[in-house]
Design an enzyme around this catalytic site. Structure first.
Site, mmCIF file in Angstrom:
data_model
loop_
_atom_site.group_PDB
_atom_site.id
_atom_site.type_symbol
_atom_site.label_atom_id
_atom_site.label_comp_id
_atom_site.label_asym_id
_atom_site.label_seq_id
_atom_site.Cartn_x
_atom_site.Cartn_y
_atom_site.Cartn_z
ATOM 1 N N CYS A 115 2.960 4.288 -15.353
ATOM 2 C CA CYS A 115 1.707 3.973 -16.062
ATOM 3 C C CYS A 115 1.632 4.629 -17.439
ATOM 4 O O CYS A 115 0.833 4.226 -18.281
ATOM 5 C CB CYS A 115 0.515 4.389 -15.224
ATOM 6 N N HIS A 250 -5.709 4.548 -19.621
ATOM 7 C CA HIS A 250 -5.068 3.745 -18.577
ATOM 8 C C HIS A 250 -6.134 3.268 -17.601
ATOM 9 O O HIS A 250 -7.034 4.030 -17.229
ATOM 10 C CB HIS A 250 -4.032 4.620 -17.859
ATOM 11 N N ASN A 280 -5.130 -2.340 -11.756
ATOM 12 C CA ASN A 280 -4.156 -1.421 -12.354
ATOM 13 C C ASN A 280 -2.865 -2.189 -12.644
ATOM 14 O O ASN A 280 -2.167 -2.602 -11.719
ATOM 15 C CB ASN A 280 -3.900 -0.270 -11.374
HETATM 16 O O1 UT7 Z 1 -1.859 4.120 -12.080
HETATM 17 C C1 UT7 Z 1 -1.265 5.258 -11.568
HETATM 18 C C2 UT7 Z 1 -2.245 6.254 -11.239
HETATM 19 N N1 UT7 Z 1 -2.962 5.877 -10.043
HETATM 20 C C3 UT7 Z 1 -4.180 6.321 -9.916
HETATM 21 O O2 UT7 Z 1 -4.665 6.947 -10.816
HETATM 22 C C4 UT7 Z 1 -4.893 6.125 -8.594
HETATM 23 C C5 UT7 Z 1 -5.561 7.425 -8.198
HETATM 24 N N2 UT7 Z 1 -6.298 7.364 -6.962
HETATM 25 C C6 UT7 Z 1 -7.385 6.582 -6.768
HETATM 26 O O3 UT7 Z 1 -7.752 5.816 -7.633
HETATM 27 C C7 UT7 Z 1 -8.161 6.725 -5.495
HETATM 28 O O4 UT7 Z 1 -7.701 7.862 -4.795
HETATM 29 C C8 UT7 Z 1 -8.076 5.487 -4.568
HETATM 30 C C9 UT7 Z 1 -8.844 4.299 -5.184
HETATM 31 C C10 UT7 Z 1 -6.636 5.122 -4.349
HETATM 32 C C11 UT7 Z 1 -8.722 5.803 -3.222
HETATM 33 O O5 UT7 Z 1 -10.043 6.262 -3.392
HETATM 34 P P1 UT7 Z 1 -10.528 7.581 -2.634
HETATM 35 O O6 UT7 Z 1 -11.934 7.756 -2.954
HETATM 36 O O7 UT7 Z 1 -9.585 8.694 -3.022
HETATM 37 O O8 UT7 Z 1 -10.380 7.165 -1.126
HETATM 38 P P2 UT7 Z 1 -9.486 7.844 0.007
HETATM 39 O O9 UT7 Z 1 -8.053 7.591 -0.207
HETATM 40 O O10 UT7 Z 1 -9.926 9.248 0.173
HETATM 41 O O11 UT7 Z 1 -9.944 7.010 1.277
HETATM 42 C C12 UT7 Z 1 -11.305 7.054 1.731
HETATM 43 C C13 UT7 Z 1 -11.418 6.157 2.938
HETATM 44 C C14 UT7 Z 1 -10.366 6.435 3.996
HETATM 45 O O12 UT7 Z 1 -11.002 6.320 5.254
HETATM 46 P P3 UT7 Z 1 -11.448 7.645 6.055
HETATM 47 O O13 UT7 Z 1 -10.197 8.435 6.251
HETATM 48 O O14 UT7 Z 1 -12.439 8.335 5.170
HETATM 49 O O15 UT7 Z 1 -12.032 7.075 7.312
HETATM 50 C C15 UT7 Z 1 -9.385 5.304 3.833
HETATM 51 O O16 UT7 Z 1 -8.716 4.969 5.024
HETATM 52 O O17 UT7 Z 1 -11.253 4.784 2.565
HETATM 53 C C16 UT7 Z 1 -10.290 4.167 3.419
HETATM 54 N N3 UT7 Z 1 -9.613 3.114 2.674
HETATM 55 C C17 UT7 Z 1 -10.068 1.862 2.568
HETATM 56 N N4 UT7 Z 1 -11.142 1.252 3.100
HETATM 57 C C18 UT7 Z 1 -11.337 -0.041 2.800
HETATM 58 C C19 UT7 Z 1 -8.483 3.234 1.931
HETATM 59 N N5 UT7 Z 1 -8.197 2.051 1.370
HETATM 60 C C20 UT7 Z 1 -9.157 1.193 1.742
HETATM 61 C C21 UT7 Z 1 -9.406 -0.167 1.456
HETATM 62 N N6 UT7 Z 1 -10.503 -0.742 2.014
HETATM 63 N N7 UT7 Z 1 -8.610 -0.901 0.657
#
Ligand code: UT7
Length: 323
Positions: A115, A250, A280
């Site tokens: 990225c 980004h 993204n």
């Molecule tokens: O471009 C390169 C750089 N990349 C980035 O900068 C991405 C950086 N990270 C992020 O943008 C975020 O961490 C994400 C968007 C990937 C995830 O958001 P988050 O607020 O960190 O969520 P999380 O991973 O902590 O997941 C929260 C919950 C989990 O459930 P539990 O464990 O709380 O029950 C996941 O299983 O959301 C669940 N989950 C989903 N639910 C519905 C994860 N993916 C999904 C989904 N739909 N697609």
């Protein structure tokens, strides 16, 4: 005092025709429009067709950037493509773009900085221009990330899209207060590679692999390191952050963008956000955002822009330029 600087002479972008909404994805994966929007800010993304390769997306964006710059293929003497989804393991995607655009023999190569690729590529082109080696460089970020996604991993597959953005960087005699690149900063920390990577590769599995990401860790590093990178280029250029007209980050997550804006004390009205429409797109996201804001009249000649990104590597960087 007059010196040669590199200025952005033209920009262009391309998004493939096929639009895939969050609602479309919710039919394939256990997710919802609400989750994707609130956690990432994404509403839809574009996916390339099976017969479109990354160099096709790149060439489409590059044609528009050339037209915007008022230049022809014969004027280009460097082609850099930032991508993690090359057409082939080798040769570079850049040489296919060169051939598709009929650009005469010149240096052409790819940059693999995920990225952060577009910032790295602009910085490399800038160096070549100020050293006097190159007059007009075509700098492209292009990705077909849809070929990389694991449809069994809802935490990653809903975030990414395909697209390309391009800029023509040209040598211009300038002076203090003039247009051009004012400062750049690039960094990487391979100890953090385990947080965002493809689990395949030619020398390891002989496959392309799938995107693997530890989202929370990447999020934390993105906010810290993107903010730090913008502070560094501002200091290097001797400008205060309230002089920045547009922050073009980004487009990975609206919450990362907002957190960086807050940390940098940049007015939200000065932040370019396009993630909602294309998700993204890795190295393509900054030039896609740049092109949109130039087209809709927000970014104007003479504006001070801070570009910044972080991604797989982890690799990150920022570039401050007067447009
Ligand atoms: O471009 C390169 C750089 N990349 C980035 O900068 C991405 C950086 N990270 C992020 O943008 C975020 O961490 C994400 C968007 C990937 C995830 O958001 P988050 O607020 O960190 O969520 P999380 O991973 O902590 O997941 C929260 C919950 C989990 O459930 P539990 O464990 O709380 O029950 C996941 O299983 O959301 C669940 N989950 C989903 N639910 C519905 C994860 N993916 C999904 C989904 N739909 N697609």
């Amino acid at each position: 005092m007059s010196f040669v600087n590199s200025v952005i002479a033209g920009v262009g972008s391309y998004l493939p025709e096929r639009v895939v909404t969050n609602h479309d994805l919710a039919k394939l994966v256990d997710t919802s429009d609400e989750w994707i929007r609130t956690r990432s800010g994404i509403a839809e993304r574009h996916f390339a067709s099976d017969d479109q390769v990354t160099s096709d997306l790149a060439a489409n964006a590059a044609r528009k950037a050339l037209e915007d710059a008022g230049l022809g293929p014969e004027d280009i003497d460097l082609v850099i493509v930032a991508t993690v989804t090359p057409d082939r393991t080798f040769p570079s995607t850049a040489v296919y773009v060169q051939a598709k655009l009929n650009i005469p023999p010149c240096a052409a190569y790819d940059i693999s900085a995920a990225c952060a690729g577009f910032v790295y590529a602009l910085s490399a082109a800038h160096d070549a221009i100020v050293r006097g080696q190159v007059k007009n460089a075509l700098v492209i970020g292009a990705e077909k990330l849809s070929c990389f996604l694991d449809w069994n991993d809802r935490a990653t597959c809903v975030l990414f899209g395909d697209g390309a953005g391009a800029a023509v960087l040209s040598a211009e005699h300038g002076g203090e207060g003039g247009r051009g690149v004012l400062a750049s900063y690039m960094c990487a920390d391979g100890r953090l590679a385990c947080n965002l990577y493809s689990d395949g590769g030619p020398s390891s599995t002989a496959t392309v692999g799938k995107v693997r990401m530890n989202g929370r860790e990447v999020f934390r590093h993105a906010v810290d390191k993107i903010s730090d990178a913008v502070m560094r280029v501002s200091e290097r250029a001797g400008v205060s952050r309230n002089q920045i007209d547009w922050f073009v980050p980004h487009q990975a997550n609206i919450r990362i963008i907002e957190a960086c804006g807050k940390r940098l004390d940049i007015d939200p009205a000065k932040v370019i956000v396009t993630i909602e429409k294309h998700g993204n797109t890795s190295s393509a996201s900054i030039p896609l955002a740049l092109d949109e804001a130039v087209r809709d009249g927000r970014i104007k000649r003479g504006d001070l822009l801070a570009l910044a990104s972080l991604g797989g590597g982890l690799a990150w960087g920022s570039l401050l330029l007067r447009f």
